[in-house]
Design a protein around this motif. Structure first.
Motif, PDB file in Angstrom:
ATOM      1  N   MET A 277     -56.496  44.046 -31.217  1.00 30.76           N
ATOM      2  CA  MET A 277     -56.399  44.930 -30.050  1.00 30.76           C
ATOM      3  C   MET A 277     -55.424  46.077 -30.325  1.00 30.76           C
ATOM      4  O   MET A 277     -55.684  47.220 -29.951  1.00 30.76           O
ATOM      5  CB  MET A 277     -55.974  44.121 -28.832  1.00 30.76           C
ATOM      6  N   ARG A 278     -54.327  45.759 -30.965  1.00 36.30           N
ATOM      7  CA  ARG A 278     -53.342  46.796 -31.321  1.00 36.30           C
ATOM      8  C   ARG A 278     -53.983  47.850 -32.224  1.00 36.30           C
ATOM      9  O   ARG A 278     -53.779  49.054 -32.036  1.00 36.30           O
ATOM     10  CB  ARG A 278     -52.144  46.140 -32.007  1.00 36.30           C
ATOM     11  N   GLU A 279     -54.777  47.429 -33.174  1.00 34.94           N
ATOM     12  CA  GLU A 279     -55.459  48.381 -34.064  1.00 34.94           C
ATOM     13  C   GLU A 279     -56.437  49.244 -33.281  1.00 34.94           C
ATOM     14  O   GLU A 279     -56.547  50.458 -33.498  1.00 34.94           O
ATOM     15  CB  GLU A 279     -56.172  47.642 -35.187  1.00 34.94           C
ATOM     16  N   ALA A 280     -57.160  48.621 -32.340  1.00 34.22           N
ATOM     17  CA  ALA A 280     -58.141  49.367 -31.550  1.00 34.22           C
ATOM     18  C   ALA A 280     -57.467  50.409 -30.659  1.00 34.22           C
ATOM     19  O   ALA A 280     -58.075  51.431 -30.336  1.00 34.22           O
ATOM     20  CB  ALA A 280     -58.961  48.405 -30.690  1.00 34.22           C
ATOM     21  N   CYS A 281     -56.209  50.177 -30.277  1.00 39.04           N
ATOM     22  CA  CYS A 281     -55.491  51.123 -29.421  1.00 39.04           C
ATOM     23  C   CYS A 281     -55.181  52.428 -30.150  1.00 39.04           C
ATOM     24  O   CYS A 281     -54.977  53.460 -29.497  1.00 39.04           O
ATOM     25  CB  CYS A 281     -54.181  50.506 -28.925  1.00 39.04           C
ATOM     26  N   GLY A 282     -55.133  52.406 -31.476  1.00 41.76           N
ATOM     27  CA  GLY A 282     -54.805  53.610 -32.210  1.00 41.76           C
ATOM     28  C   GLY A 282     -53.439  54.127 -31.824  1.00 41.76           C
ATOM     29  O   GLY A 282     -52.441  53.408 -31.891  1.00 41.76           O
ATOM     30  N   ALA A 283     -53.380  55.388 -31.381  1.00 44.58           N
ATOM     31  CA  ALA A 283     -52.099  55.998 -31.013  1.00 44.58           C
ATOM     32  C   ALA A 283     -51.615  55.587 -29.633  1.00 44.58           C
ATOM     33  O   ALA A 283     -50.461  55.841 -29.275  1.00 44.58           O
ATOM     34  CB  ALA A 283     -52.216  57.524 -31.079  1.00 44.58           C
ATOM     35  N   ALA A 284     -52.477  54.958 -28.835  1.00 48.65           N
ATOM     36  CA  ALA A 284     -52.070  54.538 -27.491  1.00 48.65           C
ATOM     37  C   ALA A 284     -51.127  53.345 -27.562  1.00 48.65           C
ATOM     38  O   ALA A 284     -51.330  52.426 -28.363  1.00 48.65           O
ATOM     39  CB  ALA A 284     -53.295  54.176 -26.659  1.00 48.65           C
ATOM     40  N   HIS A 285     -50.087  53.354 -26.743  1.00 47.28           N
ATOM     41  CA  HIS A 285     -49.170  52.224 -26.682  1.00 47.28           C
ATOM     42  C   HIS A 285     -49.872  51.034 -26.027  1.00 47.28           C
ATOM     43  O   HIS A 285     -50.668  51.193 -25.103  1.00 47.28           O
ATOM     44  CB  HIS A 285     -47.915  52.589 -25.896  1.00 47.28           C
ATOM     45  N   MET A 286     -49.550  49.838 -26.500  1.00 46.47           N
ATOM     46  CA  MET A 286     -50.205  48.632 -25.999  1.00 46.47           C
ATOM     47  C   MET A 286     -49.218  47.725 -25.279  1.00 46.47           C
ATOM     48  O   MET A 286     -48.144  47.420 -25.790  1.00 46.47           O
ATOM     49  CB  MET A 286     -50.855  47.851 -27.136  1.00 46.47           C
ATOM     50  N   LYS A 287     -49.606  47.312 -24.056  1.00 49.62           N
ATOM     51  CA  LYS A 287     -48.844  46.326 -23.303  1.00 49.62           C
ATOM     52  C   LYS A 287     -49.667  45.039 -23.270  1.00 49.62           C
ATOM     53  O   LYS A 287     -50.821  45.053 -22.831  1.00 49.62           O
ATOM     54  CB  LYS A 287     -48.577  46.812 -21.882  1.00 49.62           C
ATOM     55  N   ALA A 288     -49.088  43.951 -23.728  1.00 50.86           N
ATOM     56  CA  ALA A 288     -49.783  42.665 -23.757  1.00 50.86           C
ATOM     57  C   ALA A 288     -49.470  41.883 -22.491  1.00 50.86           C
ATOM     58  O   ALA A 288     -48.327  41.494 -22.253  1.00 50.86           O
ATOM     59  CB  ALA A 288     -49.381  41.863 -24.986  1.00 50.86           C
ATOM     60  N   ILE A 289     -50.495  41.664 -21.661  1.00 51.75           N
ATOM     61  CA  ILE A 289     -50.338  40.881 -20.428  1.00 51.75           C
ATOM     62  C   ILE A 289     -50.507  39.407 -20.774  1.00 51.75           C
ATOM     63  O   ILE A 289     -51.563  38.991 -21.266  1.00 51.75           O
ATOM     64  CB  ILE A 289     -51.382  41.276 -19.377  1.00 51.75           C
ATOM     65  N   LEU A 290     -49.473  38.607 -20.507  1.00 51.36           N
ATOM     66  CA  LEU A 290     -49.514  37.191 -20.877  1.00 51.36           C
ATOM     67  C   LEU A 290     -50.083  36.299 -19.778  1.00 51.36           C
ATOM     68  O   LEU A 290     -50.383  35.141 -20.035  1.00 51.36           O
ATOM     69  CB  LEU A 290     -48.106  36.708 -21.230  1.00 51.36           C
ATOM     70  N   ALA A 291     -50.227  36.826 -18.547  1.00 50.33           N
ATOM     71  CA  ALA A 291     -50.710  36.017 -17.417  1.00 50.33           C
ATOM     72  C   ALA A 291     -49.900  34.730 -17.328  1.00 50.33           C
ATOM     73  O   ALA A 291     -50.419  33.620 -17.389  1.00 50.33           O
ATOM     74  CB  ALA A 291     -52.200  35.729 -17.559  1.00 50.33           C
ATOM     75  N   THR A 292     -48.592  34.877 -17.179  1.00 51.55           N
ATOM     76  CA  THR A 292     -47.678  33.746 -17.291  1.00 51.55           C
ATOM     77  C   THR A 292     -47.945  32.652 -16.261  1.00 51.55           C
ATOM     78  O   THR A 292     -47.623  31.488 -16.506  1.00 51.55           O
ATOM     79  CB  THR A 292     -46.222  34.231 -17.152  1.00 51.55           C
ATOM     80  N   GLY A 293     -48.530  33.009 -15.133  1.00 49.55           N
ATOM     81  CA  GLY A 293     -48.850  31.996 -14.146  1.00 49.55           C
ATOM     82  C   GLY A 293     -49.881  30.994 -14.619  1.00 49.55           C
ATOM     83  O   GLY A 293     -50.026  29.914 -14.040  1.00 49.55           O
ATOM     84  N   ASP A 294     -50.604  31.328 -15.698  1.00 51.19           N
ATOM     85  CA  ASP A 294     -51.612  30.430 -16.263  1.00 51.19           C
ATOM     86  C   ASP A 294     -51.105  29.632 -17.462  1.00 51.19           C
ATOM     87  O   ASP A 294     -51.835  28.788 -17.991  1.00 51.19           O
ATOM     88  CB  ASP A 294     -52.847  31.225 -16.721  1.00 51.19           C
ATOM     89  N   LEU A 295     -49.872  29.866 -17.907  1.00 52.44           N
ATOM     90  CA  LEU A 295     -49.421  29.307 -19.194  1.00 52.44           C
ATOM     91  C   LEU A 295     -48.686  27.981 -19.081  1.00 52.44           C
ATOM     92  O   LEU A 295     -48.302  27.395 -20.096  1.00 52.44           O
ATOM     93  CB  LEU A 295     -48.533  30.332 -19.926  1.00 52.44           C
ATOM     94  N   GLN A 296     -48.478  27.494 -17.874  1.00 53.50           N
ATOM     95  CA  GLN A 296     -48.004  26.139 -17.574  1.00 53.50           C
ATOM     96  C   GLN A 296     -46.515  25.897 -17.800  1.00 53.50           C
ATOM     97  O   GLN A 296     -45.861  25.278 -16.968  1.00 53.50           O
ATOM     98  CB  GLN A 296     -48.828  25.081 -18.344  1.00 53.50           C
ATOM     99  N   THR A 297     -45.943  26.323 -18.932  1.00 53.13           N
ATOM    100  CA  THR A 297     -44.539  26.019 -19.213  1.00 53.13           C
ATOM    101  C   THR A 297     -43.800  27.276 -19.669  1.00 53.13           C
ATOM    102  O   THR A 297     -44.397  28.215 -20.210  1.00 53.13           O
ATOM    103  CB  THR A 297     -44.395  24.954 -20.307  1.00 53.13           C
ATOM    104  N   LEU A 298     -42.481  27.269 -19.473  1.00 49.83           N
ATOM    105  CA  LEU A 298     -41.668  28.377 -19.955  1.00 49.83           C
ATOM    106  C   LEU A 298     -41.613  28.407 -21.480  1.00 49.83           C
ATOM    107  O   LEU A 298     -41.447  29.479 -22.071  1.00 49.83           O
ATOM    108  CB  LEU A 298     -40.261  28.283 -19.363  1.00 49.83           C
TER     109      LEU A 298
END
Length: 324
Positions: free
Chosen positions: A184-205
């Motif tokens: 995904m980072r490669e596909a963004c090219g020059a655009a900055h990438m923010k990775a959404i982790l959806a932490t409410g779905d990840l169960q543990t800290l």
């Protein structure tokens, strides 16, 4: 109050990423109760009042990704949102604060709305961010998710908010998560990438920490809490763990990664709470829009009401500060 604008993102600020190193987080332990206690004391140990509170709220505006991600979005709504991003405060509030220029950090829309947003903010310096990769669930074939990124970039998006496959985290398949985010980072090219982790779905800290570290190793320029569509979105304990992971990554690599809480933040009080978190954990450098964003829309209306009270001594009706 300062009239200087926060620095914009630039390609020199990119996180270059690195090879996957699971040994950086395999044995990580998170004391959930301690994290919750620390988060609970953040807003009680430090308070800001009067002109200092106004300054913090103005800074929050500079860091807002003003967002509309609704199923009934139209180009007219996006144009109204962009107009609010260009002029987030009424003229009398700007004058009362001694400000000549103020904009939000970005506007954030769906890929099909990027072109309209780019046209609406042309010449203002406000970047357009686009969600992509099958937002919000991300449950699409990878080639289609990458194509959506490229489409949004071709439409003029300067920032891309991607979503990860939560199953990779829940299964502990860190290599698959790393490869996905790196593609995904490669596909963004020059655009900055923010990775959404959806932490409410990840169960543990612990999972939150690990997913944060993998996303940064794969080249994410920002890590972001939530899509805003989960049952639980941005919380201070989760944000604390993500910021600690961010700090550890910066200490190891020297590369600075931004942080964006999103979802469920609606008030000026929320805006101050998350800024206090960044100041306490990362220092003043992370109180700028190139390293900190607030994913919100209704929050801006409450901030404007609070600033009007600071200037005039009374609250205005919420309808006077509508966004879209």
């Amino acid at each position: 109050m300062s009239q200087s604008a926060a620095p914009a993102l630039s390609n020199t600020d990119r996180n270059p990423g690195m090879p996957l190193r699971t040994d950086w987080f395999d044995q990580i332990a998170v004391n959930t109760q301690a994290a919750e206690r620390r988060a609970a004391t953040l807003t009680t140990r430090r308070t800001v009042k009067k002109e200092w509170q106004a300054a913090w709220l103005v800074n929050a505006i500079r860091c807002i990704d003003l967002t509309t991600l609704a199923g009934d979005d139209t180009e007219d709504r996006v144009r109204r949102l962009c107009a609010k991003a260009v002029r987030p405060l009424a003229d009398h509030i700007m004058a009362g604060l001694g400000l000549e220029h103020l904009t939000t950090g970005a506007v954030c829309v769906y890929p099909t709305m990027v072109a309209a947003a780019v046209k609406a903010v042309a010449g203002t310096g406000i970047p357009v961010a686009s969600v992509a990769t099958g937002f919000p669930a991300g449950l699409m074939p990878l080639d289609l998710r990458l194509a959506e990124i490229r489409y949004a970039v071709d439409q003029g998006a300067e920032e891309i908010d991607i979503v990860i496959t939560r199953a990779h985290v829940l299964d502990g398949n860190w290599a698959a998560l790393y490869d996905e985010v790196a593609a995904m980072r490669e596909a963004c090219g020059a655009a900055h990438m923010k990775a959404i982790l959806a932490t409410g779905d990840l169960q543990t800290l612990r999972n939150v920490y690990k997913a944060s570290m993998v996303a940064m190793q794969a080249g994410s320029d920002f890590i972001k809490t939530s899509t805003g569509k989960e049952g639980v979105n941005a919380t201070l304990p989760v944000s604390l763990i993500m910021v600690r992971a961010l700090r550890d990554y910066t200490d190891r690599t020297g590369d600075r990664v931004g942080f964006k809480p999103a979802g469920g933040m609606k008030t000026a009080k929320d805006a101050i709470a998350w800024q206090i978190l960044m100041k306490e954990e990362m220092g003043n450098d992370w109180l700028r829009s190139d390293l900190f964003r607030l994913g919100a829309s209704s929050m801006l209306g409450d901030i404007e009401r609070q600033l009007e009270r600071h200037i005039t001594g009374r609250y205005a009706a919420s309808s006077r500060h509508a966004i879209a």
